[in-house]
Motif scaffolding. Structure first.
Motif, PDB file in Angstrom:
ATOM      1  N   LEU A 173      29.319  28.023  37.889  1.00 45.59           N
ATOM      2  CA  LEU A 173      30.690  28.479  38.107  1.00 45.59           C
ATOM      3  C   LEU A 173      31.705  27.376  37.854  1.00 45.59           C
ATOM      4  CD1 LEU A 173      30.161  30.590  41.348  1.00 45.59           C
ATOM      5  CD2 LEU A 173      30.809  31.480  39.101  1.00 45.59           C
ATOM      6  N   ILE A 199      34.984  25.572  42.376  1.00 47.27           N
ATOM      7  CA  ILE A 199      35.317  26.749  43.185  1.00 47.27           C
ATOM      8  C   ILE A 199      36.716  26.540  43.764  1.00 47.27           C
ATOM      9  CG2 ILE A 199      34.641  28.185  45.158  1.00 47.27           C
ATOM     10  CD1 ILE A 199      32.544  28.079  42.879  1.00 47.27           C
ATOM     11  N   VAL A 200      37.613  27.513  43.568  1.00 40.41           N
ATOM     12  CA  VAL A 200      38.995  27.334  44.017  1.00 40.41           C
ATOM     13  C   VAL A 200      39.428  28.326  45.102  1.00 40.41           C
ATOM     14  CG1 VAL A 200      39.790  26.189  41.919  1.00 40.41           C
ATOM     15  CG2 VAL A 200      39.817  28.680  42.014  1.00 40.41           C
ATOM     16  N   PHE A 201      38.616  29.348  45.348  1.00 40.56           N
ATOM     17  CA  PHE A 201      39.022  30.321  46.369  1.00 40.56           C
ATOM     18  C   PHE A 201      37.823  31.167  46.792  1.00 40.56           C
ATOM     19  CE2 PHE A 201      41.669  34.259  47.505  1.00 40.56           C
ATOM     20  CZ  PHE A 201      42.107  33.718  48.709  1.00 40.56           C
ATOM     21  N   ASP A 229      37.178  34.556  49.111  1.00 42.25           N
ATOM     22  CA  ASP A 229      37.894  35.656  49.755  1.00 42.25           C
ATOM     23  C   ASP A 229      36.873  36.577  50.433  1.00 42.25           C
ATOM     24  OD1 ASP A 229      39.856  37.414  50.496  1.00 42.25           O
ATOM     25  OD2 ASP A 229      40.210  38.228  48.476  1.00 42.25           O
ATOM     26  N   ASP A 243      36.713  39.385  53.456  1.00 43.23           N
ATOM     27  CA  ASP A 243      37.461  40.148  54.460  1.00 43.23           C
ATOM     28  C   ASP A 243      36.549  41.160  55.154  1.00 43.23           C
ATOM     29  OD1 ASP A 243      37.116  41.888  52.418  1.00 43.23           O
ATOM     30  OD2 ASP A 243      39.242  42.304  52.070  1.00 43.23           O
ATOM     31  N   THR A 269      34.402  37.691  47.648  1.00 44.06           N
ATOM     32  CA  THR A 269      34.585  37.268  46.271  1.00 44.06           C
ATOM     33  C   THR A 269      34.677  35.759  46.227  1.00 44.06           C
ATOM     34  OG1 THR A 269      35.963  39.217  46.075  1.00 44.06           O
ATOM     35  CG2 THR A 269      35.995  37.739  44.235  1.00 44.06           C
ATOM     36  N   GLU A 281      35.915  32.653  43.647  1.00 40.40           N
ATOM     37  CA  GLU A 281      36.650  32.436  42.409  1.00 40.40           C
ATOM     38  C   GLU A 281      36.547  30.984  41.968  1.00 40.40           C
ATOM     39  OE1 GLU A 281      40.290  34.478  41.699  1.00 40.40           O
ATOM     40  OE2 GLU A 281      40.194  35.551  43.608  1.00 40.40           O
ATOM     41  N   ALA A 282      36.115  30.803  40.727  1.00 39.78           N
ATOM     42  CA  ALA A 282      36.183  29.492  40.085  1.00 39.78           C
ATOM     43  C   ALA A 282      37.470  29.476  39.260  1.00 39.78           C
ATOM     44  CB  ALA A 282      34.959  29.281  39.209  1.00 39.78           C
ATOM     45  N   THR A 288      36.824  32.238  36.597  1.00 40.04           N
ATOM     46  CA  THR A 288      36.033  33.446  36.838  1.00 40.04           C
ATOM     47  C   THR A 288      36.168  33.964  38.266  1.00 40.04           C
ATOM     48  OG1 THR A 288      34.137  32.085  37.390  1.00 40.04           O
ATOM     49  CG2 THR A 288      34.256  32.890  35.136  1.00 40.04           C
ATOM     50  N   VAL A 289      35.961  35.264  38.404  1.00 37.55           N
ATOM     51  CA  VAL A 289      35.936  35.924  39.707  1.00 37.55           C
ATOM     52  C   VAL A 289      34.576  36.611  39.834  1.00 37.55           C
ATOM     53  CG1 VAL A 289      37.065  37.629  41.182  1.00 37.55           C
ATOM     54  CG2 VAL A 289      38.394  36.432  39.422  1.00 37.55           C
ATOM     55  N   ASP A 338      38.580  27.618  53.447  1.00 36.86           N
ATOM     56  CA  ASP A 338      39.940  28.042  53.166  1.00 36.86           C
ATOM     57  C   ASP A 338      40.762  26.885  52.593  1.00 36.86           C
ATOM     58  OD1 ASP A 338      41.751  30.094  53.047  1.00 36.86           O
ATOM     59  OD2 ASP A 338      42.754  29.459  54.884  1.00 36.86           O
ATOM     60  N   ARG A 349      47.622  34.048  50.223  1.00 33.30           N
ATOM     61  CA  ARG A 349      46.540  33.417  49.470  1.00 33.30           C
ATOM     62  C   ARG A 349      45.777  34.408  48.589  1.00 33.30           C
ATOM     63  NH1 ARG A 349      44.883  28.583  50.027  1.00 33.30           N
ATOM     64  NH2 ARG A 349      42.682  29.067  49.817  1.00 33.30           N
ATOM     65  N   ILE A 376      44.471  34.595  44.009  1.00 34.54           N
ATOM     66  CA  ILE A 376      44.650  34.074  42.649  1.00 34.54           C
ATOM     67  C   ILE A 376      44.939  35.233  41.713  1.00 34.54           C
ATOM     68  CG2 ILE A 376      43.630  32.749  40.773  1.00 34.54           C
ATOM     69  CD1 ILE A 376      41.706  31.527  42.796  1.00 34.54           C
ATOM     70  N   ARG A 420      45.220  37.111  38.171  1.00 35.75           N
ATOM     71  CA  ARG A 420      44.434  36.968  36.946  1.00 35.75           C
ATOM     72  C   ARG A 420      45.019  37.852  35.857  1.00 35.75           C
ATOM     73  NH1 ARG A 420      40.683  32.718  37.492  1.00 35.75           N
ATOM     74  NH2 ARG A 420      39.816  32.752  39.581  1.00 35.75           N
TER      75      ARG A 420
END
Lengths: 124, 361
Positions: A35, A38-40, A42, A44, A58, A60-61, A64-65, A84, B292, B294, B296
């Motif tokens: 990947l 990694i930036v996020f 998520d 829930d 999820t 996210e790089a 990519t998601v 986070d 928060r 992202i 796309r």
């Protein structure tokens, strides 16, 4: 490639460790390398009971998601809140500080159906 | 798949290779975020040899370039560079490009790798008065050295004054012992620096010289991944995302390179001039996520009720401000700085505000 002996694996490149009925889940070293940064993260689904292979969140790089899937049936009881502010923990320490969720496993015998370290090594 | 002259060098440096525009290119070396930060704070070197280069020469060179360029080529002087678009005859954009003026009868056009064939076809089609045109894309290598320390580091490789060069100018200089290197103060990152053009057989020597000269300043090789996050953080258009064959430069916020001056009778001028006079229903705008998430490419932009008011063209997590940022075509009524909009992310409406780039300053 780091594939610790004491963990269970899935074909979706997740790992699971079991302590009683509580499982800790993350993504493998192979997955984080593929990947990239990694930036996020998520998630829930905390407090929700989900089926095996149902998406719990999820990841996210930069480019990519990807969905992350339940390795076993159970209730998501905790998200790694550290991710986070520092999602890069998954890149730095995928099997340690980069863990993603904890699950209260519905039936611990289901874990025996996951991939062994050797079987996962074969897969990648 | 095509390879640039630096393909082996990228592999040796541990580049993760991917196919881009028919070329085998490094998407990253140590990691996109680290590379991004290196360019913002120090300097980095990109192999952009996949880009295309066309010469237009002769007594009809000016009239050809003026006809196919939205910007006013007459405003260029020798040694200056201009950013512009090729209109497609239907109110869309064939490509965006840089135009270098070497003389009134000599221009170099630098185009996107993904569009080389259709740009060349467009140039050939409109070359009805026989200007001398030549596609040198395959024999030309290009490096971008970008970042606040780039010019200072590159000054070590030439006796010509480059640290004092104005933005968007160029010189042909002896560089790292190689004669006639085309050196321009241009780039696609928003952090300053330069771009260099030279023949393929000098590529490895010049790349090594650049790395060596930059070592004391912390230079690193940078891949296409960071090239994209850097340009997006600066709000620069990417062909295929923000602009394409059905977007107009007026809607894309490129009115500043679409010049309706006397003598600039470019293709589609009438269409674009009418759009400027009458307005367009949707415009390209930058935005920053408040909550928060992202954004796309292709995500919907909505109002607070979830009604669609636009579409995201590019989005990412800003490595510098650690927030989701993006660009989107948005309906009239939401164009003002600070307008609240929502991006539909996995079926949730996530709040954002319209903001003029650059996002990182």
């Amino acid at each position: 490639m780091n594939i610790p002996d004491n963990l269970f694996y899935t074909k979706d490149h997740e790992w699971l460790s079991l302590d009683g009925a509580i499982a800790t889940v993350g993504i493998t070293d192979f997955a984080q390398k593929e990947l990239g940064d990694i930036v996020f993260v998520d998630v829930d689904s905390v407090d929700e009971e989900l089926e095996v292979e149902e998406a719990f969140g999820t990841i996210e790089a930069v480019k990519t998601v990807s969905d992350m899937f339940m390795p076993v049936k159970g209730t998501v009881i905790e998200l790694n809140e550290e991710l986070d502010g520092e999602p890069e923990l998954i890149n730095k320490d995928p099997y340690g500080k980069g863990w993603i969720i904890k699950i209260k496993v519905a039936d611990t015998s289901e874990v025996d159906g996951l991939l062994t370290p050797d079987a996962y090594k074969e897969l990648i | 798949m095509k390879k640039t002259a630096l393909n082996d060098v990228h592999r040796r440096l541990g580049g993760k290779m991917v196919e881009f525009a028919g070329f085998d290119m490094p998407v990253q070396f140590e990691g996109i975020n680290a590379e991004h930060e290196t360019v913002r704070t120090k300097l980095g070197v990109f192999d952009v040899s996949h880009m295309g280069e066309f010469w237009v020469e002769g007594e009809n060179a000016f009239s050809l370039v003026q006809k196919i360029s939205t910007n006013d080529v007459a405003a260029l002087t020798d040694g200056k560079v201009q950013y512009s678009c090729f209109p497609n005859g239907k109110g869309g954009i064939v490509d965006d490009f840089l135009c270098y003026r070497f003389g009134t009868e000599r221009y170099l056009l630098v185009v996107n790798a993904s569009n080389i064939d259709k740009d060349w076809a467009n140039l050939t089609k409109h070359n009805t008065s026989d200007a001398k045109i030549k596609n040198v894309s395959d024999e030309t290598s290009q490096l971008a050295v970008q970042g606040p320390l780039a010019l200072k580091a590159m000054q070590k490789l030439t006796s010509e004054n480059i640290v004092g060069m104005e933005y968007y100018t160029f010189k042909e200089i002896e560089f790292a012992g190689v004669g006639d290197v085309l050196f321009s103060t241009t780039g696609y990152t928003g952090s300053g620096g330069c771009e260099l053009y030279f023949p393929n057989d000098e590529a490895e020597h010049i790349f090594n010289a650049v790395m060596e000269a930059g070592e004391e300043f912390g230079i690193k090789p940078i891949g296409l991944g960071a090239r994209d996050t850097l340009r997006l953080e600066s709000g620069f258009c990417l062909y295929g995302n923000e602009i394409n064959d059905s977007t107009s430069p007026i809607a894309a916020g490129l009115g500043w390179i679409t010049k309706f001056v006397d003598g600039n009778d470019f293709i589609d001028r009438k269409i674009f001039e009418a759009q400027k006079t009458n307005g367009v229903p949707r415009r390209l705008k930058g935005f920053v996520m408040v909550d928060r998430a992202i954004p796309r490419h292709d995500y919907e932009v909505c109002d607070e009720n979830g009604d669609v008011i636009g579409k995201v063209t590019s989005g990412t997590m800003s490595p510098m401000i650690k927030k989701g940022i993006g660009m989107a075509y948005i309906d009239k009524g939401y164009w003002k700085e600070g307008s609240e909009i929502y991006v539909r992310v996995r079926n949730k409406l996530v709040k954002a505000v319209v903001k003029k780039p650059p996002f990182f300053k």
